[in-house]
Scaffold this active site. Structure first.
Site, short mmCIF file in Angstrom:
data_model
loop_
_atom_site.label_atom_id
_atom_site.label_comp_id
_atom_site.label_asym_id
_atom_site.label_seq_id
_atom_site.Cartn_x
_atom_site.Cartn_y
_atom_site.Cartn_z
N LYS A 50 0.87 -1.18 0.00
CA LYS A 50 0.00 0.00 0.00
C LYS A 50 0.91 1.23 0.00
O LYS A 50 1.18 1.83 1.05
CB LYS A 50 -0.90 -0.06 1.25
CG LYS A 50 -2.29 0.48 1.01
CD LYS A 50 -3.21 0.13 2.16
CE LYS A 50 -4.24 1.19 2.42
NZ LYS A 50 -5.08 1.61 1.32
N1 PMP Z 1 -7.65 -1.94 -2.82
C1 PMP Z 1 -7.08 -0.74 -2.60
C2 PMP Z 1 -6.30 -0.12 -3.70
C3 PMP Z 1 -7.21 -0.10 -1.37
O1 PMP Z 1 -6.65 1.09 -1.16
C4 PMP Z 1 -7.97 -0.72 -0.35
C5 PMP Z 1 -8.14 -0.05 0.98
N2 PMP Z 1 -7.15 -0.43 1.88
C6 PMP Z 1 -8.53 -1.98 -0.61
C7 PMP Z 1 -8.36 -2.56 -1.85
C8 PMP Z 1 -9.29 -2.73 0.46
O2 PMP Z 1 -8.37 -3.30 1.34
P1 PMP Z 1 -8.74 -3.58 2.87
O3 PMP Z 1 -9.95 -4.41 2.86
O4 PMP Z 1 -7.56 -4.30 3.39
O5 PMP Z 1 -8.96 -2.26 3.50
#
Ligand code: PMP
Length: 315
Positions: A166
């Protein structure tokens, strides 16, 4: 000064200290500011009014993923998962929100130097930790079926800026797709990979329902390996007795899906009613989506004892 449309909490954490949010400042020469070399998480805390209790959802999972993102960016974090969990609890204890809240921890390259390499052999490269929290209700409308556009922007690939990490800089990709969708009158966007398969939403993962089964893109289709995505898969199997397929998804499968929804920590469960103006079902939240949404919301607020180990109470 630009108007801040969100309620930022009083205290933040920067470096190794708690401080007032307005004192949490970094230099304009900071490597992360110049080159996007930072990694982050978005963590939700849910407020249960009846119990006057605040619950952090999947806290450890977020910090485990944050450390994986650090590894990919060759960072040297000085806190481990337990320490970051403790700091998050302490931050929320100081800020005392009485509504749903959102926590943003980030490791960033804090050195002040020119040159984009994520390591620098001849200087003391520093990585630093920052964490803020805000009040946050729904990020997208979770009550209707939103309208989304297949973006003409493609998802960054693992061999460009790995979406599995991320990384702050890669959210330029997100920003371009989301802005185009909004300007064209949609609520959000879905990316395809360079190979033309469905990847994910602008900042959330995607499920479609076909023949009563949940289908979600593979991790090798340039998605963030979402914590909510994993959790929803488990809930669908364990609680609804459904099958979950993880496979390559073609664009036109989206148009003929029975239901579709986004999921993510910030977004939660967001029913999709229209994709490129193709109506899914009756354009409203589908039956399976609604069941998963209700279950998720109840679990997040500590109303389902069986799943209380997903939560950490702030106390
Ligand atoms: N894809 C992206 C690009 C994101 O930024 C997020 C948010 N974190 C998600 C998917 C969803 O991930 P999570 O369920 O771990 O928050």
């Amino acid at each position: 000064m630009a108007k801040v449309p969100i309620k930022i909490h009083e205290y933040a954490f920067l470096g190794k200290d708690f401080l007032k949010y307005q004192d949490a400042k970094i230099s304009v020469m900071t490597h992360a500011f110049m080159y996007g070399t930072a990694v982050f998480e978005g963590i939700r805390a849910y407020y249960n009014k009846d119990k006057d209790a605040l619950y952090l959802l999947h806290l450890r999972n977020h910090f485990e993923r944050l450390l994986q993102s650090c590894k990919i960016l060759r960072m040297q974090p000085y806190y481990d998962v337990d320490q970051m969990c403790e700091l998050t609890i302490e931050l929320l204890k100081k800020n005392k929100p009485k509504c749903d809240a959102y926590v943003r921890p980030s490791w960033f390259k804090s050195c002040e130097r020119i040159g984009p390499s994520v390591i620098c052999a001849d200087s003391d490269d520093e990585d630093s930790f920052v964490m803020t929290s805000i009040d946050l209700g729904d990020y997208l409308d979770t009550s209707k079926g939103i309208s989304v556009q297949i973006s003409s922007w493609r998802r960054v690939s693992d061999n460009a800026i790995p979406p599995r990490a991320k990384i702050n800089g890669s959210y330029v990709n997100t920003g371009l797709a989301k802005a185009n969708a909004i300007l064209a009158g949609y609520d959000d966007a879905i990316y395809l990979t360079e190979a033309g398969y469905v990847a994910e939403g602008s900042a959330m993962n995607l499920f479609i329902i076909r023949d009563g089964k949940l289908v979600t893109p593979r991790v090798s289709d340039n998605i963030l390996e979402g914590i909510t995505r994993n959790f929803i898969s488990d809930l669908a199997i364990d609680e609804l007795g459904l099958e979950v397929e993880t496979r390559a998804i073609d664009r036109t499968e989206l148009y003929i899906a029975e239901e579709a929804f986004f999921c993510g920590t910030g977004a939660q469960i967001v029913p999709i009613g229209f994709i490129d103006n193709y109506q899914l079902g009756n354009g409203k939240p589908g039956a399976i989506t609604s069941k998963l949404q209700n279950l998720y919301n109840d679990i997040a607020r500590g109303k389902v004892d069986k799943y209380n180990d997903c939560l950490i109470e702030v106390k």
